[in-house]
Design a protein around this motif. Structure first.
Motif, PDB file in Angstrom:
ATOM      1  N   SER A   3       0.832  -1.217   0.000  1.00  0.00           N
ATOM      2  CA  SER A   3       0.000   0.000   0.000  1.00  0.00           C
ATOM      3  C   SER A   3       0.859   1.258   0.000  1.00  0.00           C
ATOM      4  CB  SER A   3      -0.942   0.005   1.202  1.00  0.00           C
ATOM      5  OG  SER A   3      -0.214   0.097   2.420  1.00  0.00           O
ATOM      6  N   ALA A   4       2.174   1.114   0.174  1.00  0.00           N
ATOM      7  CA  ALA A   4       3.072   2.264   0.118  1.00  0.00           C
ATOM      8  C   ALA A   4       3.356   2.693  -1.320  1.00  0.00           C
ATOM      9  CB  ALA A   4       4.387   1.949   0.829  1.00  0.00           C
ATOM     10  N   PHE A   5       2.873   1.912  -2.297  1.00  0.00           N
ATOM     11  CA  PHE A   5       3.156   2.193  -3.706  1.00  0.00           C
ATOM     12  C   PHE A   5       1.858   2.486  -4.456  1.00  0.00           C
ATOM     13  CE2 PHE A   5       6.139  -1.008  -2.077  1.00  0.00           C
ATOM     14  CZ  PHE A   5       7.299  -0.258  -2.095  1.00  0.00           C
ATOM     15  N   LYS A   6       1.884   3.574  -5.207  1.00  0.00           N
ATOM     16  CA  LYS A   6       0.703   4.024  -5.949  1.00  0.00           C
ATOM     17  C   LYS A   6       1.024   4.082  -7.436  1.00  0.00           C
ATOM     18  CE  LYS A   6      -2.361   8.049  -6.423  1.00  0.00           C
ATOM     19  NZ  LYS A   6      -2.046   8.207  -7.858  1.00  0.00           N
ATOM     20  N   VAL A   7       0.033   3.788  -8.257  1.00  0.00           N
ATOM     21  CA  VAL A   7       0.226   3.871  -9.703  1.00  0.00           C
ATOM     22  C   VAL A   7       0.474   5.329 -10.086  1.00  0.00           C
ATOM     23  CG1 VAL A   7      -1.227   1.843 -10.122  1.00  0.00           C
ATOM     24  CG2 VAL A   7      -2.253   4.123 -10.161  1.00  0.00           C
ATOM     25  N   PRO A   8       1.333   5.584 -11.096  1.00  0.00           N
ATOM     26  CA  PRO A   8       1.673   6.962 -11.469  1.00  0.00           C
ATOM     27  C   PRO A   8       0.650   7.605 -12.404  1.00  0.00           C
ATOM     28  CG  PRO A   8       2.976   5.455 -12.761  1.00  0.00           C
ATOM     29  CD  PRO A   8       2.168   4.602 -11.827  1.00  0.00           C
ATOM     30  N   CYS A   9      -0.610   7.502 -12.036  1.00  0.00           N
ATOM     31  CA  CYS A   9      -1.678   8.184 -12.767  1.00  0.00           C
ATOM     32  C   CYS A   9      -2.879   8.293 -11.836  1.00  0.00           C
ATOM     33  CB  CYS A   9      -2.055   7.444 -14.062  1.00  0.00           C
ATOM     34  SG  CYS A   9      -2.994   5.921 -13.802  1.00  0.00           S
ATOM     35  N   THR A  10      -3.856   9.041 -12.233  1.00  0.00           N
ATOM     36  CA  THR A  10      -5.108   9.139 -11.468  1.00  0.00           C
ATOM     37  C   THR A  10      -6.127   8.191 -12.085  1.00  0.00           C
ATOM     38  OG1 THR A  10      -4.672  11.459 -10.929  1.00  0.00           O
ATOM     39  CG2 THR A  10      -6.940  10.666 -10.679  1.00  0.00           C
ATOM     40  N   ALA A  69       9.534  -8.026  -9.027  1.00  0.00           N
ATOM     41  CA  ALA A  69       8.749  -7.816  -7.812  1.00  0.00           C
ATOM     42  C   ALA A  69       7.568  -6.930  -8.184  1.00  0.00           C
ATOM     43  CB  ALA A  69       9.598  -7.169  -6.726  1.00  0.00           C
ATOM     44  N   ASP A  70       6.371  -7.469  -8.062  1.00  0.00           N
ATOM     45  CA  ASP A  70       5.163  -6.832  -8.568  1.00  0.00           C
ATOM     46  C   ASP A  70       4.468  -6.047  -7.475  1.00  0.00           C
ATOM     47  OD1 ASP A  70       2.905  -6.103  -9.917  1.00  0.00           O
ATOM     48  OD2 ASP A  70       2.166  -8.142 -10.264  1.00  0.00           O
ATOM     49  N   ALA A  71       4.396  -4.719  -7.643  1.00  0.00           N
ATOM     50  CA  ALA A  71       3.687  -3.887  -6.684  1.00  0.00           C
ATOM     51  C   ALA A  71       2.192  -4.170  -6.707  1.00  0.00           C
ATOM     52  CB  ALA A  71       3.939  -2.409  -6.974  1.00  0.00           C
ATOM     53  N   GLY A  72       1.697  -4.725  -7.803  1.00  0.00           N
ATOM     54  CA  GLY A  72       0.287  -5.104  -7.901  1.00  0.00           C
ATOM     55  C   GLY A  72       0.085  -6.589  -7.687  1.00  0.00           C
ATOM     56  N   PHE A  73       0.923  -7.202  -6.862  1.00  0.00           N
ATOM     57  CA  PHE A  73       0.874  -8.647  -6.617  1.00  0.00           C
ATOM     58  C   PHE A  73      -0.518  -9.089  -6.182  1.00  0.00           C
ATOM     59  CE2 PHE A  73       1.455 -12.339  -3.788  1.00  0.00           C
ATOM     60  CZ  PHE A  73       2.165 -13.189  -4.621  1.00  0.00           C
ATOM     61  N   ASN A  74      -1.188  -8.281  -5.358  1.00  0.00           N
ATOM     62  CA  ASN A  74      -2.541  -8.590  -4.892  1.00  0.00           C
ATOM     63  C   ASN A  74      -3.597  -7.709  -5.536  1.00  0.00           C
ATOM     64  OD1 ASN A  74      -1.567 -10.510  -2.868  1.00  0.00           O
ATOM     65  ND2 ASN A  74      -0.805  -8.713  -1.778  1.00  0.00           N
ATOM     66  N   GLY A  75      -3.231  -7.038  -6.620  1.00  0.00           N
ATOM     67  CA  GLY A  75      -4.168  -6.140  -7.287  1.00  0.00           C
ATOM     68  C   GLY A  75      -3.925  -4.686  -6.902  1.00  0.00           C
ATOM     69  N   VAL A  76      -4.716  -3.806  -7.496  1.00  0.00           N
ATOM     70  CA  VAL A  76      -4.617  -2.365  -7.268  1.00  0.00           C
ATOM     71  C   VAL A  76      -5.969  -1.850  -6.795  1.00  0.00           C
ATOM     72  CG1 VAL A  76      -4.196  -0.108  -8.332  1.00  0.00           C
ATOM     73  CG2 VAL A  76      -2.805  -2.085  -9.007  1.00  0.00           C
ATOM     74  N   ASP A  77      -5.952  -1.082  -5.721  1.00  0.00           N
ATOM     75  CA  ASP A  77      -7.185  -0.473  -5.218  1.00  0.00           C
ATOM     76  C   ASP A  77      -7.648   0.578  -6.225  1.00  0.00           C
ATOM     77  OD1 ASP A  77      -9.040   1.292  -3.875  1.00  0.00           O
ATOM     78  OD2 ASP A  77      -8.352   0.460  -1.968  1.00  0.00           O
ATOM     79  N   PRO A  78      -8.845   0.425  -6.835  1.00  0.00           N
ATOM     80  CA  PRO A  78      -9.263   1.366  -7.878  1.00  0.00           C
ATOM     81  C   PRO A  78      -9.558   2.769  -7.354  1.00  0.00           C
ATOM     82  CG  PRO A  78     -11.036  -0.156  -7.340  1.00  0.00           C
ATOM     83  CD  PRO A  78      -9.830  -0.643  -6.617  1.00  0.00           C
ATOM     84  N   VAL A  79      -9.755   2.902  -6.047  1.00  0.00           N
ATOM     85  CA  VAL A  79     -10.055   4.222  -5.474  1.00  0.00           C
ATOM     86  C   VAL A  79      -8.775   4.983  -5.162  1.00  0.00           C
ATOM     87  CG1 VAL A  79     -11.166   5.464  -3.580  1.00  0.00           C
ATOM     88  CG2 VAL A  79     -12.258   3.418  -4.549  1.00  0.00           C
ATOM     89  N   GLY A 137      -5.583   3.815  -5.925  1.00  0.00           N
ATOM     90  CA  GLY A 137      -4.506   3.534  -6.860  1.00  0.00           C
ATOM     91  C   GLY A 137      -3.311   2.873  -6.220  1.00  0.00           C
ATOM     92  N   ARG A 138      -3.458   2.438  -4.985  1.00  0.00           N
ATOM     93  CA  ARG A 138      -2.348   1.811  -4.273  1.00  0.00           C
ATOM     94  C   ARG A 138      -2.388   0.292  -4.402  1.00  0.00           C
ATOM     95  NH1 ARG A 138      -1.059   4.715   1.485  1.00  0.00           N
ATOM     96  NH2 ARG A 138      -1.161   6.908   0.842  1.00  0.00           N
ATOM     97  N   GLY A 139      -1.203  -0.315  -4.179  1.00  0.00           N
ATOM     98  CA  GLY A 139      -1.158  -1.755  -4.096  1.00  0.00           C
ATOM     99  C   GLY A 139      -1.927  -2.242  -2.876  1.00  0.00           C
ATOM    100  N   ILE A 140      -2.231  -3.518  -2.855  1.00  0.00           N
ATOM    101  CA  ILE A 140      -3.059  -4.098  -1.793  1.00  0.00           C
ATOM    102  C   ILE A 140      -2.254  -5.148  -1.040  1.00  0.00           C
ATOM    103  CG2 ILE A 140      -5.154  -5.429  -1.309  1.00  0.00           C
ATOM    104  CD1 ILE A 140      -6.348  -4.273  -3.883  1.00  0.00           C
ATOM    105  N   GLY A 141      -2.317  -5.099   0.282  1.00  0.00           N
ATOM    106  CA  GLY A 141      -1.727  -6.152   1.104  1.00  0.00           C
ATOM    107  C   GLY A 141      -0.210  -6.116   1.139  1.00  0.00           C
ATOM    108  N   PHE A 142       0.378  -7.295   1.218  1.00  0.00           N
ATOM    109  CA  PHE A 142       1.822  -7.424   1.400  1.00  0.00           C
ATOM    110  C   PHE A 142       2.417  -8.326   0.330  1.00  0.00           C
ATOM    111  CE2 PHE A 142       0.105  -6.221   5.464  1.00  0.00           C
ATOM    112  CZ  PHE A 142       1.031  -5.344   5.991  1.00  0.00           C
ATOM    113  N   LEU A 143       3.686  -8.077   0.042  1.00  0.00           N
ATOM    114  CA  LEU A 143       4.427  -8.923  -0.889  1.00  0.00           C
ATOM    115  C   LEU A 143       5.167  -9.995  -0.091  1.00  0.00           C
ATOM    116  CD1 LEU A 143       5.421  -9.283  -3.888  1.00  0.00           C
ATOM    117  CD2 LEU A 143       7.467  -8.026  -3.167  1.00  0.00           C
ATOM    118  N   PRO A 144       4.913 -11.276  -0.365  1.00  0.00           N
ATOM    119  CA  PRO A 144       5.642 -12.333   0.358  1.00  0.00           C
ATOM    120  C   PRO A 144       6.936 -12.705  -0.354  1.00  0.00           C
ATOM    121  CG  PRO A 144       3.936 -13.311  -1.001  1.00  0.00           C
ATOM    122  CD  PRO A 144       3.854 -11.823  -1.227  1.00  0.00           C
ATOM    123  N   ILE A 145       7.830 -13.333   0.397  1.00  0.00           N
ATOM    124  CA  ILE A 145       9.005 -13.955  -0.199  1.00  0.00           C
ATOM    125  C   ILE A 145       8.694 -15.432  -0.321  1.00  0.00           C
ATOM    126  CG2 ILE A 145      11.461 -14.420   0.059  1.00  0.00           C
ATOM    127  CD1 ILE A 145      11.706 -11.951   1.726  1.00  0.00           C
TER     128      ILE A 145
END
Length: 351
Positions: free
Chosen positions: A219-226, A302-312, A314-322
């Motif tokens: 969730s610390a990463f947001k897509v670079p658009c609105t 390493a995919d910032a959208g591993f769990n999808g992207v919140d459409p409201v 624009g942030r990633g969802i959840g956590f990235l596992p190893i």
């Protein structure tokens, strides 16, 4: 293309501390110039204004008349490495041979991978601003501490040398900090058509994390658009004219540390004047310490959208596992590469 070259330089100071004991402190540096990289010279100059690719109907245009990617392979990248390297060497001090090495270093470049196996490893996020790619090298390991030793155990019962003599204890300890990485969104959120988009950094990527199942807070990463909040969170929902390049620096994140201790005990027994029997018990990762690979492995991404992207938001969802350990991250498992404890017994006759 011009031929890449590397310049190496070092300065060492060496001092004998005690009998059979030497300390070496040195500076080691390297500069790489004219290194290989490539850029998409047909990338849209300003995705805020236009996300369309120009049309070319010249003699080299494909049948549709449109050039899409024009990847220009060039020798324009550079690197530098600076390090403090210390070594303590003990040779046969009452049966002990010891080597202790500590390295503090920093490797910096603007392209770490000549073939771009890792997204943005060679091709810049913005092909017209390759200067913004300067960051930690993909192979940078800031600190490394290695100890190796071999100790010849004195014969316990002098009258029974074949039974109680010839024992050795050996070990290898490796401690090092993790390698850098960055995350990308695998969709065209910046309008360049490259589909490995660096995100905007809008929070603490390590908040609430714990390896390995919650290594990175997406969730610390947001897509670079609105995004259109009524959409599904894909690049097709980017509001026209809002695309830009993300603010996350190349290789600005750091993977997990590595800790491993291998130990062995062996005995050499003379059988004849020419033949020796060697018995060994070897323990790889004797403490069974869990090590985890860099999040880039095994797929080199390493995919910032591993769990999808919140459409409201624009942030990633959840956590990235190893998902893998170092021994399988690069391919098939191999002994002593960071996997679970392995024990090996050996009997050998040497002539």
């Amino acid at each position: 293309l011009r031929t890449p070259y590397v310049q190496n330089y070092n300065l060492d100071l060496q001092q004998q501390l005690f009998k059979n004991t030497v300390l070496t402190v040195g500076y080691v540096g390297t500069q790489g110039r004219k290194l290989y990289r490539y850029r998409d010279i047909n990338q849209p100059v300003n995705p805020l204004v236009s996300t369309s690719r120009p049309i070319d109907n010249g003699p080299f245009a494909p049948s549709g008349g449109t050039f899409f990617y024009v990847n220009h392979f060039e020798s324009s990248a550079a690197s530098n490495y600076n390090s403090l390297q210390t070594t303590l060497n003990v040779r046969d001090l009452k049966g002990l041979s010891l080597n202790v090495v500590y390295t503090y270093s920093h490797a910096i470049d603007n392209a770490s991978d000549g073939q771009d196996y890792v997204p943005n490893g060679t091709q810049p996020d913005n092909s017209f601003r390759p200067d913004l790619e300067k960051g930690n090298s993909g192979f940078d390991s800031r600190q490394r501490f290695v100890v190796t030793f071999d100790y010849a155990v004195p014969t316990l019962i002098q009258s029974r040398p074949k039974l109680t003599g010839g024992f050795h204890l050996t070990g290898l300890l490796v401690l090092r900090t993790g390698n850098p990485f960055h995350v990308v969104f695998f969709d065209d959120f910046n309008g360049t058509g490259e589909f490995f988009v660096r995100p905007e950094l809008v929070g603490d990527p390590y908040q609430g994390t714990s390896a390995p199942d919650r290594f990175l807070n997406l969730s610390a990463f947001k897509v670079p658009c609105t995004l259109n909040p009524n959409g599904s969170g894909s690049a097709a929902d980017c509001i026209p004219g809002t695309q830009t390049f993300g603010s996350l620096g190349r290789n600005s994140l750091r993977g997990p540390d590595y800790k491993n201790f291998d130990f062995s005990i062996y005995k050499i027994t003379p059988l004849t004047e020419r033949e020796n029997l060697e018995l060994r018990a070897e323990f790889y990762n004797i403490f069974n310490h869990p090590n985890f690979a860099n999040p880039l492995l095994p797929g080199f991404s390493a995919d910032a959208g591993f769990n999808g992207v919140d459409p409201v938001t624009g942030r990633g969802i959840g956590f990235l596992p190893i998902t893998v350990t170092p021994d399988v991250g690069f391919g098939n498992p191999f002994l002593g590469g960071g996997g679970s404890r392995n024990i090996q017994l050996v009997a050998r006759i040497s002539i």
